[in-house]
Scaffold this active site. Structure first.
Site, PDB file in Angstrom:
ATOM      1  N   SER A 107       0.864  -1.185   0.000  1.00 34.50           N
ATOM      2  CA  SER A 107       0.000   0.000   0.000  1.00 34.50           C
ATOM      3  C   SER A 107       0.895   1.228   0.000  1.00 34.50           C
ATOM      4  O   SER A 107       2.068   1.142   0.408  1.00 34.50           O
ATOM      5  CB  SER A 107      -0.854   0.006   1.274  1.00 34.50           C
ATOM      6  N   TYR A 126      -2.705  -1.105  10.353  1.00 32.08           N
ATOM      7  CA  TYR A 126      -2.563  -1.252   8.897  1.00 32.08           C
ATOM      8  C   TYR A 126      -1.220  -0.689   8.434  1.00 32.08           C
ATOM      9  O   TYR A 126      -0.485  -1.328   7.671  1.00 32.08           O
ATOM     10  CB  TYR A 126      -3.728  -0.522   8.222  1.00 32.08           C
TER      11      TYR A 126
END
Ligand code: NAD
Length: 260
Positions: free
Chosen positions: A142, A155
């Site tokens: 990401s 995350y």
């Protein structure tokens, strides 16, 4: 035994993983689907991919937070196909909350699925890849592997961890014909993004529309969501022979987000 390459795409019942599975199948690669969802809907996806592209498509429902299930999944692929040629570590979840309120079980689940699950697939599949002197490992990380955003402690920690795992395994496998890279998408419109909008609105005290325009697209200079197809095309390139010299790379596909 099929002579086609076989790719395991974790979390491929939805979103980016499903897009990658479709692209790889369309390029003649056998596919192992993985992920949660309605059994009949998954069977429809499986059968359609196989019929449309003339490849073998299997489904394995291993829970990527459970090391034993991951080990059994790799073993079952190897006993049918000989080896896993391509691993796309894509399964992932998100939770948005200030760190002091962040539920411990959410922290543990995100670390298990978004980070440790990738360690386990690699750990079990690497010996057979090495024996074949060929392999591709593609981690769907990401932009949050490179930069942080508030309220996403687990995350961001997991995705930064994936960047470290990518570089380490790339060095360990560099002389074995195996590459390992991380793709770092910016925001892609999928159920994972859609589901975090109400919580982000709550955490920031703004409306859901403001989340889309002032938080998500604000990060991306292009002011556009990245598409699933663009991520899938990059994953396919990394799986190709032309990408043999790309390894240990952390590659943004984020509309310029991390250039800022
Ligand atoms: P999604 O919610 O559409 O898909 C997630 C997939 O993971 C689903 O198939 C789901 O069933 C599966 N999954 C979840 N928990 C699992 C578990 N325990 N075991 C097995 N499978 C499990 O989300 P997406 O947006 O397509 O996300 C895919 C990956 O892309 C994730 O790693 C995510 O972090 C990453 N990513 C997404 C974006 C984005 O904007 N959508 C941006 C950057 C990175």
């Amino acid at each position: 035994m099929s002579t086609k390459k076989v790719a395991l795409v974790t979390g491929s019942t939805s979103g980016i993983g499903l897009g990658i599975a479709k692209k790889f199948a369309s390029e003649g690669i056998n596919i192992i689907l993985n992920g949660f969802g309605d059994a009949a809907a998954i069977e429809t996806i499986r059968a359609d991919l196989a019929k449309t592209h003339g490849v073998e498509v299997r489904y394995n429902g291993a829970d990527m937070s459970k090391p034993d299930e991951i080990a059994a999944m790799i073993q079952s692929i190897e006993s049918e196909f000989g080896a896993v040629d391509i691993i796309v570590n894509n399964a992932g979840i998100q939770h948005v909350q200030p760190v002091e309120d962040f539920p411990i079980e959410k922290w543990n689940a995100i670390l298990a699925i978004n980070l440790s699950g990738s360690f386990h697939t690699i750990h079990h599949a690497l010996p057979k890849m090495k024996a074949k002197s060929w392999g591709r490992i593609i981690n769907i990380a990401s932009a949050h592997a490179l930069v942080a955003s508030p309220f996403k402690s687990a995350y961001v920690a997991a995705k930064h961890g994936i960047a470290g795992l990518t570089k380490t395994v790339a060095l360990e496998t560099a002389t074995f014909g195996i590459t390992m890279n991380a793709i770092c998408p910016g925001y892609v419109w999928t159920p994972l993004v859609e589901k975090q909008i109400p919580d982000t609105a709550k955490a920031r005290g703004i409306t859901e529309e403001q989340v889309i325009n002032d938080v998500l697209l604000h990060s991306q200079p292009t002011k556009k969501f990245v598409t699933i197809e663009q991520v899938a095309a990059l994953a396919y390139f990394l799986a190709s022979e032309d990408a043999a010299s790309i390894t240990g790379a952390i590659i943004p596909i984020d509309g310029g987000w991390t250039a800022q």
